[in-house]
Design an enzyme around this catalytic site. Structure first.
Site, short mmCIF file in Angstrom:
data_model
loop_
_atom_site.label_atom_id
_atom_site.label_comp_id
_atom_site.label_asym_id
_atom_site.label_seq_id
_atom_site.Cartn_x
_atom_site.Cartn_y
_atom_site.Cartn_z
N SER A 1 0.80 -1.21 0.00
CA SER A 1 0.00 0.00 0.00
C SER A 1 0.84 1.27 0.00
O SER A 1 1.55 1.55 -0.96
CB SER A 1 -0.97 -0.04 1.18
OG SER A 1 -1.90 0.99 1.11
N LYS B 1 -0.72 -4.14 -3.21
CA LYS B 1 -2.01 -3.60 -2.77
C LYS B 1 -2.11 -2.16 -3.27
O LYS B 1 -1.47 -1.27 -2.76
CB LYS B 1 -2.11 -3.64 -1.24
CG LYS B 1 -3.41 -3.03 -0.71
CD LYS B 1 -4.61 -3.86 -1.14
CE LYS B 1 -5.90 -3.41 -0.46
NZ LYS B 1 -6.32 -2.07 -0.84
#
Length: 453
Positions: A342, A367
């Protein structure tokens, strides 16, 4: 209802980002949307019982996609039934990360006394508060297998001391199988007061130096302090024999204070004579997108693109700095691995694609979704995917990850670096980390080529 984004300063104000087109999407990101590390924080809060929220609820939603659609009304006699119906509705979107986190009969008081939050929603909120009780795990559903895996352990946490490692698969918690259990529900089972314990059954991988197979571990819960940054100076001898200093910075999460903490750390290392840097993002599961972008600007100059947002209609929108000024221009290597997700991937991509850093390690988690998080009146939370992101060079991250420039082995990745950093005389152990050795070599190469920006 209120959005948790209201707790954050707008990205455009604090980060001086240039937001030009499709303002709705970007302003949403600016207000504090998060790029989740596909990780629920399996960390604990102080819990106490309270009554259910509602005796009856009614849910209304369109029966079809047609503009003239009639609305179906479902009378529901319990909150659980309502949230079950809402979850079913959201599941039709085909995005496992768009979901509602429903309230439970048990509330949790945030240890920092900032308020009372629901247990499941607490797993999202606690990452930026820094004080909690639990076992110290970040867990995630591995998208390819659907298994619950350990993304990382908080250093020197009960889980780390019990021998739990990143990549371990969780099979049971207190004798209950985890088949079909999502990460938030598993996190809920792992939480509890300090002094209690939880028994987990894990399947370990076949990493060098570790036993493979299934084992059962009893983990005592305890108090955990989440400090996003650890740092030290690593003495380094260059190929021509000169002794220099390398600033080592480990960033474990992107909390609200991550950028400010990073800036302070770099200033301190500069004053101590650091001439090059290693930024360690290994096993950093992410957090706030805003924090990742703010940290990137500590290392970059000018009007560079930090990340590209792609909305659901396929429009790509670059998010740029405006007149950025890096704190340091010294050579930089960024360490990443399978646990870097992320916001870690946003930062690594921004520094790499803008030519500021060499990436060393292993391919990242992959992600790449941006979500809005809205807290509802009863304390539940609605997570909605609003966009995905691409690196500045338009490389897809979601389900793909970022491949580093240089691979390294995983030797000593499970070392308790936090304890090493507390005792700076133990830097020799840190230097023995094979990935740091590779990083130091890459720093020498940058110096010799004069490629530092």
């Amino acid at each position: 209802m209120r959005s948790c984004a209201s707790d954050n300063v707008k990205l455009a104000e604090s980060s001086k980002l240039q937001l030009n087109n499709r303002k709705d999407l970007i302003e949403s990101i600016a207000k504090g949307f998060v790029g989740f590390a596909a990780a629920a924080t399996a960390l604990a809060s102080i819990c106490f019982d309270s009554p259910a929220f509602a005796e009856s609820l009614t849910v209304a939603f369109p029966a079809s996609r047609a503009p003239e659609t009639m609305v179906e009304i479902f009378p529901l006699k319990s909150a659980d039934a309502a949230y079950g119906k809402i979850s079913g509705m959201l599941s039709t979107l085909g995005d496992p990360f768009t979901r509602i986190i429903s309230p439970k009969k048990t509330h949790c008081r945030n240890v920092s006394n900032k308020g009372i939050y629901l247990q499941e929603y607490q797993s999202f909120r606690i990452g930026s508060d820094g004080n909690l009780q639990g076992v110290g795990l970040f867990i995630s559903v591995e998208p390819r297998t659907g298994h619950l895996v350990v993304l990382s352990c908080v250093e020197d946490s009960p889980a780390a001391r019990a021998g739990i490692h990143e990549g371990d698969e969780l099979i049971e918690i207190n004798g209950e199988r985890l088949d079909g259990i999502d990460s938030e529900a598993a996190a809920l089972k792992l939480r509890g007061r300090a002094g209690t314990s939880v028994t987990v059954k894990v399947h370990s991988g076949k990493d060098v130096g570790r036993e493979s197979g299934i084992r059962e571990v009893n983990i005592p819960r305890g108090y955990i302090k989440l400090s996003p940054i650890s740092r030290t100076i690593i003495p380094h001898r260059t190929p021509d024999g000169h002794l220099t200093k390398t600033g080592y910075v480990k960033l474990s999460a992107f909390s609200q204070t991550a950028a400010a903490d990073m800036a302070n750390t770099i200033h301190e290392l500069e004053s101590e004579g650091a001439h090059s840097y290693i930024l360690d993002l290994r096993n950093n599961p992410g957090g706030l997108v805003k924090a990742g972008l703010d940290v990137a600007q500590i290392w970059l100059d000018g009007d560079e693109t930090l990340v590209n947002a792609v909305d659901r209609e396929g429009h790509t929108l670059p998010i740029n700095m405006v007149d950025g000024h890096a704190i340091t221009h010294d050579p930089l290597v960024v360490l990443v691995n399978e646990g870097s997700a992320s916001a870690s991937e946003i930062l690594a991509g921004a520094l790499h694609d803008n030519g500021r850093a060499i990436l060393v390690g292993h391919k990242t988690f992959g992600k790449g979704k941006i979500q809005s998080v809205t807290e509802l009146h009863d304390g539940s939370a609605l997570f909605v995917t609003v966009a995905k992101y691409l690196s500045p060079a338009l490389h897809d991250i979601d389900h793909v990850g970022i491949t580093p420039d240089v691979q390294c082995t995983t030797d000593m990745l499970s070392s308790p670096k936090e304890s090493l950093l507390k005792n700076k005389s133990s830097v020799s152990s840190l230097e023995a980390d094979s990935c740091i050795m590779v990083a130091e070599h890459e720093l020498d190469v940058q110096e010799s080529r004069g490629t530092a920006s």
